[in-house]
Scaffold this motif. Structure first.
Motif, PDB file in Angstrom:
ATOM      1  N   THR A 185       0.827  -1.211   0.000  1.00  0.00           N
ATOM      2  CA  THR A 185       0.000   0.000   0.000  1.00  0.00           C
ATOM      3  C   THR A 185       0.859   1.258   0.000  1.00  0.00           C
ATOM      4  O   THR A 185       0.607   2.196  -0.763  1.00  0.00           O
ATOM      5  CB  THR A 185      -0.928   0.019   1.233  1.00  0.00           C
ATOM      6  OG1 THR A 185      -1.823  -1.098   1.171  1.00  0.00           O
ATOM      7  CG2 THR A 185      -1.729   1.309   1.286  1.00  0.00           C
ATOM      8  N   VAL A 186       1.868   1.279   0.850  1.00  0.00           N
ATOM      9  CA  VAL A 186       2.739   2.453   0.953  1.00  0.00           C
ATOM     10  C   VAL A 186       3.500   2.685  -0.354  1.00  0.00           C
ATOM     11  O   VAL A 186       3.533   3.804  -0.886  1.00  0.00           O
ATOM     12  CB  VAL A 186       3.740   2.295   2.120  1.00  0.00           C
ATOM     13  CG1 VAL A 186       4.760   3.432   2.103  1.00  0.00           C
ATOM     14  CG2 VAL A 186       2.999   2.267   3.446  1.00  0.00           C
ATOM     15  N   ILE A 187       4.092   1.620  -0.889  1.00  0.00           N
ATOM     16  CA  ILE A 187       4.867   1.756  -2.127  1.00  0.00           C
ATOM     17  C   ILE A 187       3.964   2.145  -3.294  1.00  0.00           C
ATOM     18  O   ILE A 187       4.305   3.020  -4.098  1.00  0.00           O
ATOM     19  CB  ILE A 187       5.609   0.440  -2.443  1.00  0.00           C
ATOM     20  CG1 ILE A 187       6.632   0.136  -1.351  1.00  0.00           C
ATOM     21  CG2 ILE A 187       6.311   0.539  -3.802  1.00  0.00           C
ATOM     22  CD1 ILE A 187       7.308  -1.212  -1.501  1.00  0.00           C
ATOM     23  N   ALA A 188       2.808   1.497  -3.389  1.00  0.00           N
ATOM     24  CA  ALA A 188       1.874   1.796  -4.479  1.00  0.00           C
ATOM     25  C   ALA A 188       1.384   3.239  -4.400  1.00  0.00           C
ATOM     26  O   ALA A 188       1.263   3.926  -5.421  1.00  0.00           O
ATOM     27  CB  ALA A 188       0.688   0.837  -4.431  1.00  0.00           C
ATOM     28  N   THR A 189       1.119   3.706  -3.195  1.00  0.00           N
ATOM     29  CA  THR A 189       0.657   5.087  -3.014  1.00  0.00           C
ATOM     30  C   THR A 189       1.721   6.081  -3.461  1.00  0.00           C
ATOM     31  O   THR A 189       1.423   7.068  -4.148  1.00  0.00           O
ATOM     32  CB  THR A 189       0.294   5.351  -1.539  1.00  0.00           C
ATOM     33  OG1 THR A 189      -0.750   4.453  -1.141  1.00  0.00           O
ATOM     34  CG2 THR A 189      -0.176   6.791  -1.346  1.00  0.00           C
ATOM     35  N   ILE A 190       2.959   5.825  -3.074  1.00  0.00           N
ATOM     36  CA  ILE A 190       4.063   6.707  -3.467  1.00  0.00           C
ATOM     37  C   ILE A 190       4.197   6.745  -4.986  1.00  0.00           C
ATOM     38  O   ILE A 190       4.346   7.821  -5.588  1.00  0.00           O
ATOM     39  CB  ILE A 190       5.385   6.235  -2.824  1.00  0.00           C
ATOM     40  CG1 ILE A 190       5.333   6.436  -1.311  1.00  0.00           C
ATOM     41  CG2 ILE A 190       6.575   6.997  -3.419  1.00  0.00           C
ATOM     42  CD1 ILE A 190       6.518   5.851  -0.569  1.00  0.00           C
ATOM     43  N   ILE A 191       4.117   5.586  -5.615  1.00  0.00           N
ATOM     44  CA  ILE A 191       4.229   5.513  -7.075  1.00  0.00           C
ATOM     45  C   ILE A 191       3.082   6.264  -7.744  1.00  0.00           C
ATOM     46  O   ILE A 191       3.289   7.062  -8.669  1.00  0.00           O
ATOM     47  CB  ILE A 191       4.245   4.042  -7.540  1.00  0.00           C
ATOM     48  CG1 ILE A 191       5.560   3.374  -7.133  1.00  0.00           C
ATOM     49  CG2 ILE A 191       4.047   3.945  -9.055  1.00  0.00           C
ATOM     50  CD1 ILE A 191       5.621   1.887  -7.425  1.00  0.00           C
ATOM     51  N   ILE A 192       1.871   6.025  -7.276  1.00  0.00           N
ATOM     52  CA  ILE A 192       0.685   6.644  -7.875  1.00  0.00           C
ATOM     53  C   ILE A 192       0.703   8.165  -7.719  1.00  0.00           C
ATOM     54  O   ILE A 192       0.276   8.897  -8.620  1.00  0.00           O
ATOM     55  CB  ILE A 192      -0.591   6.049  -7.248  1.00  0.00           C
ATOM     56  CG1 ILE A 192      -0.769   4.600  -7.738  1.00  0.00           C
ATOM     57  CG2 ILE A 192      -1.824   6.880  -7.580  1.00  0.00           C
ATOM     58  CD1 ILE A 192      -1.855   3.828  -7.020  1.00  0.00           C
ATOM     59  N   LEU A 193       1.223   8.650  -6.603  1.00  0.00           N
ATOM     60  CA  LEU A 193       1.261  10.097  -6.373  1.00  0.00           C
ATOM     61  C   LEU A 193       2.430  10.780  -7.081  1.00  0.00           C
ATOM     62  O   LEU A 193       2.300  11.908  -7.571  1.00  0.00           O
ATOM     63  CB  LEU A 193       1.339  10.387  -4.869  1.00  0.00           C
ATOM     64  CG  LEU A 193       0.102  10.052  -4.038  1.00  0.00           C
ATOM     65  CD1 LEU A 193       0.340  10.406  -2.576  1.00  0.00           C
ATOM     66  CD2 LEU A 193      -1.128  10.783  -4.563  1.00  0.00           C
ATOM     67  N   LEU A 194       3.562  10.102  -7.142  1.00  0.00           N
ATOM     68  CA  LEU A 194       4.759  10.743  -7.689  1.00  0.00           C
ATOM     69  C   LEU A 194       4.868  10.670  -9.211  1.00  0.00           C
ATOM     70  O   LEU A 194       5.502  11.542  -9.815  1.00  0.00           O
ATOM     71  CB  LEU A 194       6.017  10.138  -7.061  1.00  0.00           C
ATOM     72  CG  LEU A 194       6.261  10.458  -5.585  1.00  0.00           C
ATOM     73  CD1 LEU A 194       7.627   9.933  -5.158  1.00  0.00           C
ATOM     74  CD2 LEU A 194       6.179  11.960  -5.324  1.00  0.00           C
ATOM     75  N   CYS A 195       4.276   9.664  -9.819  1.00  0.00           N
ATOM     76  CA  CYS A 195       4.401   9.527 -11.280  1.00  0.00           C
ATOM     77  C   CYS A 195       3.862  10.744 -12.042  1.00  0.00           C
ATOM     78  O   CYS A 195       4.552  11.270 -12.924  1.00  0.00           O
ATOM     79  CB  CYS A 195       3.716   8.243 -11.748  1.00  0.00           C
ATOM     80  SG  CYS A 195       4.727   6.765 -11.475  1.00  0.00           S
ATOM     81  N   PRO A 196       2.655  11.227 -11.738  1.00  0.00           N
ATOM     82  CA  PRO A 196       2.185  12.433 -12.431  1.00  0.00           C
ATOM     83  C   PRO A 196       3.077  13.644 -12.164  1.00  0.00           C
ATOM     84  O   PRO A 196       3.310  14.469 -13.059  1.00  0.00           O
ATOM     85  CB  PRO A 196       0.780  12.644 -11.846  1.00  0.00           C
ATOM     86  CG  PRO A 196       0.348  11.288 -11.414  1.00  0.00           C
ATOM     87  CD  PRO A 196       1.606  10.653 -10.883  1.00  0.00           C
ATOM     88  N   THR A 197       3.581  13.758 -10.938  1.00  0.00           N
ATOM     89  CA  THR A 197       4.464  14.875 -10.589  1.00  0.00           C
ATOM     90  C   THR A 197       5.753  14.819 -11.399  1.00  0.00           C
ATOM     91  O   THR A 197       6.246  15.846 -11.888  1.00  0.00           O
ATOM     92  CB  THR A 197       4.805  14.836  -9.083  1.00  0.00           C
ATOM     93  OG1 THR A 197       3.594  14.870  -8.322  1.00  0.00           O
ATOM     94  CG2 THR A 197       5.680  16.019  -8.695  1.00  0.00           C
ATOM     95  N   LEU A 198       6.293  13.622 -11.557  1.00  0.00           N
ATOM     96  CA  LEU A 198       7.517  13.441 -12.333  1.00  0.00           C
ATOM     97  C   LEU A 198       7.293  13.797 -13.801  1.00  0.00           C
ATOM     98  O   LEU A 198       8.102  14.517 -14.406  1.00  0.00           O
ATOM     99  CB  LEU A 198       7.992  11.988 -12.221  1.00  0.00           C
ATOM    100  CG  LEU A 198       9.206  11.598 -13.085  1.00  0.00           C
ATOM    101  CD1 LEU A 198      10.423  12.417 -12.687  1.00  0.00           C
ATOM    102  CD2 LEU A 198       9.483  10.103 -12.960  1.00  0.00           C
TER     103      LEU A 198
END
Length: 211
Positions: A185-198
């Motif tokens: 959950t933690v890793i998936a959340t980080i990926i989902i939130l950071l990908c658009p930002t990147l």
């Protein structure tokens, strides 16, 4: 000029894909409200529907369009109209749309790899698209609001709620085993939130270079 051309091409692509099936906006907003108010129940209903790639035209594309429109309109609020402002609004609109569009597919790819190497199992590409698409609901809603109103700090604080939505999705849709549920959950959340930002960061850098 390059940015304008790219935006129109991208916008047409979204319109064509959305038009492939009749979009029910009432159903769209009900899905958003359901995910935000009762994520567990919403994920159970999503699993029963077995949407697959249909999540793109029924949920992801329309909300990306609304995010871009919000950013475009918000660029003119409280300002005098002029050609330069229109170009800025167009660029900002394009940046948001590209960030969400590219971020979505990047997150799907990374989470598929995460599942293969950490969970040691291969997830259906369509199921992963559904998981990521609906998990982005908080980002979509906040981008629509922040396009019209300045909520910079609050925007990132409220993103934390994505963690709960991802948790319920990982548990109910992705069927992640309990022993790895928290970590996933933690890793998936980080990926989902950071990908658009990147993606948005890269787009903004490229737009400066190209212009």
């Amino acid at each position: 000029m390059e940015i304008s051309f790219f935006f129109y091409t991208f916008a047409i692509h979204l319109i064509i894909n959305v038009k492939k099936e009749t979009l029910n906006y009432k159903d769209l907003f009900q899905k958003v409200i359901s995910l935000l108010s009762a994520p567990g129940k919403a994920w159970d209903e999503i699993e029963q529907r077995s949407e697959g790639r249909a999540v793109m035209t029924s949920f992801v594309y329309p909300l990306i369009g609304l995010c871009g429109l919000s950013e475009f309109v918000g660029s003119f609020i409280g300002k005098d109209l002029d050609p330069e402002l229109f170009q800025v609004a167009l660029t900002r609109c394009c940046a948001v749309a590209v960030a969400l569009f590219g971020g979505f597919f990047l997150a799907v790819y990374l989470l598929e790899k995460l599942g293969e190497h950490w969970l040691v199992r291969f997830e259906s590409h369509e199921r992963m698209m559904v998981f990521v698409g609906y998990s982005l609901v908080v980002t979509f809603v906040l981008d629509i609001i922040s396009g019209l109103f300045s909520i910079a700090v609050l925007h990132w604080i409220l993103q934390v709620y994505t963690l709960f939505i991802v948790f319920e999705g990982a548990r109910r849709l992705m069927k992640v085993e309990e022993s790895r549920l928290t970590g996933y959950t933690v890793i998936a959340t980080i990926i989902i939130l950071l990908c658009p930002t990147l993606i948005e960061f890269i787009f903004n850098k490229l737009s400066v270079i190209l212009n």
